[in-house]
Design a protein around this motif. Sequence first.
Motif, short mmCIF file in Angstrom:
data_model
loop_
_atom_site.label_atom_id
_atom_site.label_comp_id
_atom_site.label_asym_id
_atom_site.label_seq_id
_atom_site.Cartn_x
_atom_site.Cartn_y
_atom_site.Cartn_z
N HIS A 30 0.60 -1.46 -0.39
CA HIS A 30 0.11 -0.16 -0.12
C HIS A 30 1.00 1.07 0.20
N PHE A 31 0.54 2.41 -0.28
CA PHE A 31 1.18 3.61 -0.13
C PHE A 31 1.01 4.47 0.82
N PRO A 32 2.35 4.62 0.93
CA PRO A 32 2.11 4.64 2.63
C PRO A 32 1.89 6.16 3.09
N SER A 33 0.39 5.80 2.95
CA SER A 33 -0.36 6.78 3.86
C SER A 33 -0.08 7.71 5.02
N TYR A 34 0.02 6.85 6.23
CA TYR A 34 0.49 7.25 7.51
C TYR A 34 1.60 8.50 7.47
N VAL A 77 -7.09 8.66 9.29
CA VAL A 77 -6.04 7.49 8.15
C VAL A 77 -6.03 5.86 8.79
N GLY A 78 -5.94 6.30 10.04
CA GLY A 78 -5.89 4.52 10.45
C GLY A 78 -8.45 4.39 10.58
N TRP A 79 -8.74 5.45 10.61
CA TRP A 79 -10.34 5.13 11.05
C TRP A 79 -10.43 4.88 9.30
N ARG A 80 -9.96 5.19 8.65
CA ARG A 80 -10.89 4.86 7.02
C ARG A 80 -10.12 3.67 6.41
N ARG A 81 -8.93 3.45 6.75
CA ARG A 81 -8.29 1.77 6.69
C ARG A 81 -8.63 0.92 8.41
#
Length: 135
Positions: A30-34, A77-81
């Motif tokens: 996955h993309f490093p979104s955090y 971001v954590g909630w969305r993932r």
Amino acid sequence: MLGFGDIAIPGLLVSFCLSFDKVISMRQKHFPSYYVSSLFAYGGGLTIAFTMATMTNEPQPALVYLVPANLLMVLIVGWRRSELKDLWQGINMGMLEAVPVTREDNNPFQQEEIMTSDDEDVNFDKTKLIKTSTV
């Protein structure tokens, strides 16, 4: 003007986000979104802090804007993932147990077997790259 705490405290969260992204990407690509989102939140928090300091003509504590911006972005971001539980518990070695170790062809740190033509009875220890002879 920024103090050391204005860089160090949000920087701890940003570095945690980078390491958390690396652990999560071992399990799934996955993309490093955090990490990226926390960097943008830090930039946004700094912009708001400087804007408020300019508008009020008084010094503002930057952490008042930096910490909520970073925490809210990481929590969103954590909630969305659906990874809030993993994010809260942190990184532990148990997260890495089920990860299969694979070697990729494009890995620049991959060690290749060393072939020697003149010493056929010489072996190389790949982990230490120390020449050892067989007796």
